[in-house]
Design an enzyme around this catalytic site. Structure first.
Site, PDB file in Angstrom:
ATOM      1  N   ASP A  33       0.858  -1.200   0.000  1.00  0.00           N
ATOM      2  CA  ASP A  33       0.000   0.000   0.000  1.00  0.00           C
ATOM      3  C   ASP A  33       0.884   1.237   0.000  1.00  0.00           C
ATOM      4  O   ASP A  33       2.087   1.154   0.183  1.00  0.00           O
ATOM      5  CB  ASP A  33      -0.867   0.001   1.274  1.00  0.00           C
ATOM      6  CG  ASP A  33      -0.001  -0.092   2.516  1.00  0.00           C
ATOM      7  OD1 ASP A  33       0.288  -1.212   2.943  1.00  0.00           O
ATOM      8  OD2 ASP A  33       0.442   0.949   3.038  1.00  0.00           O
ATOM      9  N   ASP A  84       0.642   3.692   2.257  1.00  0.00           N
ATOM     10  CA  ASP A  84       0.483   4.332   3.562  1.00  0.00           C
ATOM     11  C   ASP A  84      -0.475   5.534   3.411  1.00  0.00           C
ATOM     12  O   ASP A  84      -1.401   5.453   2.601  1.00  0.00           O
ATOM     13  CB  ASP A  84       1.841   4.703   4.190  1.00  0.00           C
ATOM     14  CG  ASP A  84       1.732   4.788   5.713  1.00  0.00           C
ATOM     15  OD1 ASP A  84       1.137   3.878   6.307  1.00  0.00           O
ATOM     16  OD2 ASP A  84       2.215   5.760   6.299  1.00  0.00           O
TER      17      ASP A  84
HETATM   18  N1  LIG Z   1       1.146   1.185   5.774  1.00  0.00           N
HETATM   19  C1  LIG Z   1       1.703   0.331   6.633  1.00  0.00           C
HETATM   20  N2  LIG Z   1       2.149   0.764   7.831  1.00  0.00           N
HETATM   21  C2  LIG Z   1       2.737  -0.106   8.691  1.00  0.00           C
HETATM   22  N3  LIG Z   1       2.889  -1.414   8.443  1.00  0.00           N
HETATM   23  C3  LIG Z   1       2.456  -1.881   7.270  1.00  0.00           C
HETATM   24  N4  LIG Z   1       2.469  -3.111   6.749  1.00  0.00           N
HETATM   25  C4  LIG Z   1       1.903  -3.041   5.527  1.00  0.00           C
HETATM   26  N5  LIG Z   1       1.516  -1.788   5.249  1.00  0.00           N
HETATM   27  C5  LIG Z   1       1.852  -1.030   6.320  1.00  0.00           C
END
Ligand SMILES: Nc1ncnc2[nH]cnc12
Ligand SMILES: CSC[C@H]1O[C@H](OP(=O)(O)O)[C@H](O)[C@@H]1O
Length: 308
Positions: A222, A224
Protein backbone atom coordinates in the site's frame (compact mmCIF):
# COMPACT_ATOMS: atom_id res chain seq x y z
CA UNK A 1 26.60 -35.84 14.45
CA UNK A 2 25.05 -33.74 11.68
CA UNK A 3 26.88 -33.77 8.34
CA UNK A 4 27.58 -30.44 6.61
CA UNK A 5 24.44 -30.91 4.49
CA UNK A 6 22.35 -31.58 7.58
CA UNK A 7 23.24 -28.27 9.22
CA UNK A 8 20.38 -25.80 9.19
CA UNK A 9 22.36 -22.67 8.42
CA UNK A 10 19.66 -20.57 6.79
CA UNK A 11 16.45 -19.43 8.44
CA UNK A 12 13.49 -17.81 6.71
CA UNK A 13 11.05 -15.65 8.68
CA UNK A 14 7.71 -15.27 6.96
CA UNK A 15 5.57 -12.22 7.66
CA UNK A 16 1.93 -11.34 7.04
CA UNK A 17 0.54 -13.62 4.32
CA UNK A 18 3.66 -15.79 4.19
CA UNK A 19 3.00 -18.72 6.50
CA UNK A 20 4.78 -21.44 4.51
CA UNK A 21 7.25 -21.87 1.64
CA UNK A 22 6.84 -23.87 -1.59
CA UNK A 23 8.82 -26.60 -3.37
CA UNK A 24 10.51 -27.93 -0.25
CA UNK A 25 10.48 -31.37 1.31
CA UNK A 26 9.17 -31.39 4.86
CA UNK A 27 11.64 -32.97 7.29
CA UNK A 28 10.33 -32.16 10.79
CA UNK A 29 9.19 -29.43 13.11
CA UNK A 30 11.10 -28.34 16.21
CA UNK A 31 9.93 -26.06 18.99
CA UNK A 32 12.92 -25.03 21.13
CA UNK A 33 12.17 -23.88 24.68
CA UNK A 34 14.47 -20.83 25.00
CA UNK A 35 15.19 -18.72 28.11
CA UNK A 36 12.80 -16.20 26.45
CA UNK A 37 10.01 -18.72 25.91
CA UNK A 38 8.83 -20.53 22.80
CA UNK A 39 9.03 -19.06 19.29
CA UNK A 40 5.86 -17.72 17.67
CA UNK A 41 5.50 -20.94 15.71
CA UNK A 42 7.18 -24.31 15.72
CA UNK A 43 10.08 -24.10 13.28
CA UNK A 44 9.63 -26.16 10.12
CA UNK A 45 12.80 -27.82 8.86
CA UNK A 46 12.67 -28.54 5.13
CA UNK A 47 15.16 -29.90 2.67
CA UNK A 48 16.08 -28.43 -0.70
CA UNK A 49 16.73 -30.68 -3.74
CA UNK A 50 20.48 -30.76 -2.89
CA UNK A 51 19.68 -32.02 0.61
CA UNK A 52 20.54 -28.70 2.28
CA UNK A 53 18.19 -27.89 5.14
CA UNK A 54 16.45 -24.61 5.86
CA UNK A 55 14.32 -23.49 8.80
CA UNK A 56 11.03 -21.63 8.37
CA UNK A 57 9.34 -19.60 11.10
CA UNK A 58 6.02 -17.73 10.81
CA UNK A 59 6.58 -14.39 12.60
CA UNK A 60 2.98 -13.92 13.71
CA UNK A 61 2.37 -17.64 14.31
CA UNK A 62 0.88 -20.15 11.86
CA UNK A 63 -2.59 -18.66 12.41
CA UNK A 64 -1.44 -15.03 12.79
CA UNK A 65 -2.19 -14.77 16.50
CA UNK A 66 0.73 -12.49 17.51
CA UNK A 67 0.33 -8.76 16.86
CA UNK A 68 3.53 -6.93 15.83
CA UNK A 69 4.01 -5.71 19.43
CA UNK A 70 3.66 -9.19 20.94
CA UNK A 71 5.81 -11.25 18.54
CA UNK A 72 8.27 -13.10 20.82
CA UNK A 73 11.26 -11.92 18.81
CA UNK A 74 13.86 -12.92 21.42
CA UNK A 75 12.54 -16.48 21.45
CA UNK A 76 12.36 -16.51 17.64
CA UNK A 77 15.95 -15.41 17.12
CA UNK A 78 17.31 -17.51 20.00
CA UNK A 79 15.44 -20.59 18.74
CA UNK A 80 16.79 -20.16 15.22
CA UNK A 81 20.34 -19.72 16.48
CA UNK A 82 20.02 -22.73 18.79
CA UNK A 83 19.29 -25.05 15.86
CA UNK A 84 22.35 -23.81 13.96
CA UNK A 85 20.98 -20.96 11.83
CA UNK A 86 23.59 -18.35 10.91
CA UNK A 87 21.81 -16.27 8.23
CA UNK A 88 18.21 -15.06 8.24
CA UNK A 89 16.19 -14.04 5.21
CA UNK A 90 13.13 -12.23 6.57
CA UNK A 91 10.06 -11.15 4.61
CA UNK A 92 7.70 -8.33 5.55
CA UNK A 93 4.59 -6.67 4.15
CA UNK A 94 5.30 -2.92 4.15
CA UNK A 95 3.69 0.37 3.29
CA UNK A 96 5.33 2.62 0.70
CA UNK A 97 6.27 6.23 1.47
CA UNK A 98 7.42 6.93 -2.11
CA UNK A 99 5.44 7.25 -5.33
CA UNK A 100 7.94 5.12 -7.27
CA UNK A 101 7.56 2.18 -4.83
CA UNK A 102 4.17 0.94 -5.98
CA UNK A 103 2.11 -1.73 -4.20
CA UNK A 104 3.38 -5.06 -5.52
CA UNK A 105 6.99 -3.84 -5.72
CA UNK A 106 9.74 -5.33 -3.55
CA UNK A 107 12.59 -3.58 -1.72
CA UNK A 108 15.67 -4.60 0.23
CA UNK A 109 16.23 -1.83 2.80
CA UNK A 110 19.61 -0.84 4.18
CA UNK A 111 18.53 1.53 6.96
CA UNK A 112 15.91 1.63 9.73
CA UNK A 113 14.32 4.44 11.77
CA UNK A 114 12.96 3.12 15.07
CA UNK A 115 9.48 4.40 15.88
CA UNK A 116 8.55 1.53 18.20
CA UNK A 117 7.53 2.69 21.67
CA UNK A 118 9.95 0.78 23.91
CA UNK A 119 7.34 -1.82 24.88
CA UNK A 120 9.00 -4.67 22.97
CA UNK A 121 11.93 -6.38 24.67
CA UNK A 122 14.73 -5.45 22.29
CA UNK A 123 17.85 -7.00 23.79
CA UNK A 124 18.89 -10.40 25.09
CA UNK A 125 20.75 -8.53 27.82
CA UNK A 126 17.62 -6.75 29.09
CA UNK A 127 16.81 -7.78 32.66
CA UNK A 128 20.27 -9.26 33.25
CA UNK A 129 23.32 -7.98 35.13
CA UNK A 130 25.34 -8.05 31.93
CA UNK A 131 25.54 -4.96 29.72
CA UNK A 132 26.26 -4.90 26.00
CA UNK A 133 26.26 -2.13 23.41
CA UNK A 134 25.94 -3.58 19.95
CA UNK A 135 26.98 -1.78 16.75
CA UNK A 136 23.84 -1.14 14.68
CA UNK A 137 24.88 1.64 12.30
CA UNK A 138 24.31 -0.74 9.39
CA UNK A 139 21.27 -2.58 10.75
CA UNK A 140 21.20 -5.20 7.98
CA UNK A 141 24.04 -7.49 6.99
CA UNK A 142 25.85 -5.50 4.30
CA UNK A 143 27.18 -8.65 2.66
CA UNK A 144 23.87 -10.50 2.70
CA UNK A 145 22.05 -7.44 1.31
CA UNK A 146 24.56 -7.10 -1.54
CA UNK A 147 24.34 -10.83 -2.20
CA UNK A 148 20.54 -10.70 -2.33
CA UNK A 149 20.13 -7.56 -4.43
CA UNK A 150 21.34 -9.00 -7.73
CA UNK A 151 19.75 -12.39 -7.22
CA UNK A 152 16.31 -11.18 -6.13
CA UNK A 153 16.27 -8.63 -8.96
CA UNK A 154 17.07 -11.37 -11.50
CA UNK A 155 14.32 -13.66 -10.18
CA UNK A 156 11.78 -10.83 -10.32
CA UNK A 157 12.79 -9.87 -13.86
CA UNK A 158 12.64 -13.47 -15.05
CA UNK A 159 9.26 -13.98 -13.43
CA UNK A 160 7.89 -11.42 -15.90
CA UNK A 161 5.15 -9.89 -13.76
CA UNK A 162 6.88 -6.52 -13.65
CA UNK A 163 7.74 -6.64 -9.95
CA UNK A 164 10.43 -3.98 -9.46
CA UNK A 165 13.13 -4.32 -6.79
CA UNK A 166 14.12 -1.13 -4.96
CA UNK A 167 17.51 -0.94 -3.23
CA UNK A 168 19.19 1.15 -0.54
CA UNK A 169 15.90 2.17 1.08
CA UNK A 170 15.16 3.31 4.61
CA UNK A 171 12.37 1.57 6.52
CA UNK A 172 10.44 3.14 9.41
CA UNK A 173 9.41 0.61 12.05
CA UNK A 174 6.33 1.86 13.93
CA UNK A 175 4.60 0.32 16.91
CA UNK A 176 1.09 -0.18 15.55
CA UNK A 177 -1.23 -1.95 15.60
CA UNK A 178 -3.05 1.10 14.18
CA UNK A 179 -1.62 2.50 10.96
CA UNK A 180 -0.03 5.99 10.90
CA UNK A 181 -1.94 9.25 10.73
CA UNK A 182 -1.57 11.36 7.58
CA UNK A 183 0.65 13.78 9.54
CA UNK A 184 2.94 10.98 10.73
CA UNK A 185 3.17 9.50 7.27
CA UNK A 186 4.17 12.88 5.79
CA UNK A 187 6.68 13.41 8.62
CA UNK A 188 8.32 10.02 7.94
CA UNK A 189 8.82 11.03 4.31
CA UNK A 190 10.51 14.25 5.43
CA UNK A 191 12.80 12.16 7.63
CA UNK A 192 13.95 10.13 4.63
CA UNK A 193 11.74 7.08 5.20
CA UNK A 194 10.89 5.10 2.07
CA UNK A 195 9.02 2.14 3.56
CA UNK A 196 7.09 1.47 6.75
CA UNK A 197 6.28 -1.66 8.72
CA UNK A 198 5.70 -2.81 12.30
CA UNK A 199 8.00 -5.83 12.42
CA UNK A 200 11.62 -5.28 11.47
CA UNK A 201 12.44 -4.24 15.05
CA UNK A 202 13.48 -5.65 17.40
CA UNK A 203 14.06 -8.63 15.06
CA UNK A 204 17.04 -7.01 13.31
CA UNK A 205 18.57 -5.82 16.63
CA UNK A 206 18.29 -9.27 18.15
CA UNK A 207 19.76 -10.95 15.08
CA UNK A 208 22.74 -8.62 15.39
CA UNK A 209 23.14 -9.41 19.11
CA UNK A 210 23.03 -13.11 18.25
CA UNK A 211 25.72 -12.53 15.57
CA UNK A 212 23.39 -13.67 12.78
CA UNK A 213 23.44 -12.20 9.28
CA UNK A 214 20.01 -10.69 8.70
CA UNK A 215 18.34 -9.08 5.68
CA UNK A 216 14.76 -8.12 4.90
CA UNK A 217 12.83 -8.49 1.68
CA UNK A 218 10.10 -5.86 1.99
CA UNK A 219 7.00 -6.43 -0.12
CA UNK A 220 4.94 -3.28 -0.66
CA UNK A 221 1.21 -3.65 -0.10
CA UNK A 222 0.00 0.00 0.00
CA UNK A 223 0.97 3.68 -0.16
CA UNK A 224 0.48 4.33 3.56
CA UNK A 225 -1.36 7.64 4.20
CA UNK A 226 0.80 10.47 2.82
CA UNK A 227 -0.77 10.96 -0.63
CA UNK A 228 -2.88 14.17 -0.54
CA UNK A 229 -5.84 13.10 -2.64
CA UNK A 230 -5.87 9.39 -1.85
CA UNK A 231 -7.64 7.30 0.71
CA UNK A 232 -5.69 6.43 3.87
CA UNK A 233 -4.26 2.93 4.25
CA UNK A 234 -6.66 0.29 5.51
CA UNK A 235 -6.20 -3.40 6.23
CA UNK A 236 -8.49 -4.12 3.25
CA UNK A 237 -6.05 -2.22 1.01
CA UNK A 238 -3.14 -4.24 2.40
CA UNK A 239 -4.98 -7.53 1.86
CA UNK A 240 -5.50 -6.72 -1.83
CA UNK A 241 -1.81 -7.30 -2.63
CA UNK A 242 -0.81 -9.50 0.31
CA UNK A 243 -1.51 -12.81 -1.46
CA UNK A 244 0.18 -12.06 -4.76
CA UNK A 245 3.17 -10.58 -2.90
CA UNK A 246 3.39 -13.76 -0.81
CA UNK A 247 3.26 -15.90 -3.99
CA UNK A 248 6.12 -13.87 -5.47
CA UNK A 249 8.06 -14.07 -2.19
CA UNK A 250 7.69 -17.87 -2.22
CA UNK A 251 8.98 -17.94 -5.78
CA UNK A 252 11.97 -15.77 -4.82
CA UNK A 253 12.75 -18.03 -1.85
CA UNK A 254 12.40 -21.22 -3.89
CA UNK A 255 14.80 -19.85 -6.52
CA UNK A 256 17.58 -18.45 -4.33
CA UNK A 257 17.62 -20.67 -1.22
CA UNK A 258 19.86 -23.36 -2.70
CA UNK A 259 22.56 -20.83 -3.55
CA UNK A 260 22.05 -18.98 -0.25
CA UNK A 261 22.65 -22.21 1.69
CA UNK A 262 25.83 -22.88 -0.28
CA UNK A 263 27.13 -19.32 0.26
CA UNK A 264 26.31 -19.52 3.98
CA UNK A 265 28.05 -22.89 4.29
CA UNK A 266 31.16 -21.42 2.71
CA UNK A 267 31.01 -18.63 5.28
CA UNK A 268 31.01 -15.94 2.56
CA UNK A 269 28.11 -14.02 4.07
CA UNK A 270 28.89 -14.36 7.75
CA UNK A 271 32.20 -12.64 8.32
CA UNK A 272 30.82 -9.25 9.45
CA UNK A 273 28.56 -10.52 12.20
CA UNK A 274 30.70 -13.39 13.47
CA UNK A 275 32.73 -12.15 16.42
CA UNK A 276 31.01 -8.74 16.36
CA UNK A 277 29.79 -9.03 19.96
CA UNK A 278 33.24 -9.68 21.37
CA UNK A 279 33.91 -6.05 22.23
CA UNK A 280 30.25 -5.10 22.74
CA UNK A 281 29.89 -6.93 26.04
CA UNK A 282 31.14 -4.92 29.01
CA UNK A 283 34.02 -6.66 30.80
CA UNK A 284 33.16 -9.34 33.32
CA UNK A 285 32.83 -8.31 36.92
CA UNK A 286 32.01 -10.26 40.05
CA UNK A 287 28.65 -8.47 40.16
CA UNK A 288 27.48 -10.24 36.99
CA UNK A 289 25.26 -13.11 37.98
CA UNK A 290 26.11 -16.63 36.87
CA UNK A 291 22.45 -17.32 36.10
CA UNK A 292 22.47 -14.41 33.64
CA UNK A 293 25.60 -15.75 31.95
CA UNK A 294 23.90 -19.13 31.65
CA UNK A 295 20.85 -17.53 30.07
CA UNK A 296 22.99 -15.65 27.56
CA UNK A 297 24.96 -18.81 26.79
CA UNK A 298 21.85 -20.08 25.01
CA UNK A 299 22.18 -17.43 22.35
CA UNK A 300 25.88 -16.52 22.62
CA UNK A 301 27.69 -19.72 23.60
CA UNK A 302 30.77 -18.12 22.01
CA UNK A 303 31.12 -15.78 25.02
CA UNK A 304 29.20 -17.39 27.86
CA UNK A 305 30.04 -20.88 28.91
CA UNK A 306 26.94 -22.64 30.10
CA UNK A 307 27.46 -24.77 33.15
CA UNK A 308 23.79 -25.77 33.14
N1 LIG B 1 1.15 1.18 5.77
C1 LIG B 1 1.70 0.33 6.63
N2 LIG B 1 2.15 0.76 7.83
C2 LIG B 1 2.74 -0.11 8.69
N3 LIG B 1 2.89 -1.41 8.44
C3 LIG B 1 2.46 -1.88 7.27
N4 LIG B 1 2.47 -3.11 6.75
C4 LIG B 1 1.90 -3.04 5.53
N5 LIG B 1 1.52 -1.79 5.25
C5 LIG B 1 1.85 -1.03 6.32
C1 LIG C 1 -1.15 -6.85 7.89
S1 LIG C 1 -0.75 -5.16 7.87
C2 LIG C 1 0.41 -4.79 9.15
C3 LIG C 1 1.39 -5.86 9.50
O1 LIG C 1 1.94 -6.37 8.30
C4 LIG C 1 3.34 -6.39 8.42
O2 LIG C 1 3.68 -7.63 9.02
P1 LIG C 1 4.99 -8.42 8.62
O3 LIG C 1 6.12 -7.45 8.75
O4 LIG C 1 5.11 -9.53 9.59
O5 LIG C 1 4.79 -8.89 7.20
C5 LIG C 1 3.60 -5.16 9.28
O6 LIG C 1 4.91 -5.13 9.81
C6 LIG C 1 2.54 -5.27 10.29
O7 LIG C 1 2.94 -6.15 11.31
Amino acid sequence: MATENEKVLVGVIGGSGLYHLDNLTFVKTVNPDTPWGYPSSPITICSLPSGSLIAFLARHGPHHTFSPSTVPSRANIAALKSIGVRAILAFSAVGSLREEIAPGHFAIPTQIIDRTKGIRPASFFEGTTIVAHTAFGDPFSVKLVKWLEGRVEKVLQEEGRGVVLHKEKCIICMEGPQFSTRAESIMYRSWGGDLINMSVLPEAKLAREAELSYALVATATDYDSWRPHSEVVTAAEVFKTLQSNADTARHVAATILEELCAATLQGDLLSEEKGSMQFSIMPRSAAQKEEDAQKLAFVLPEYFNSTA
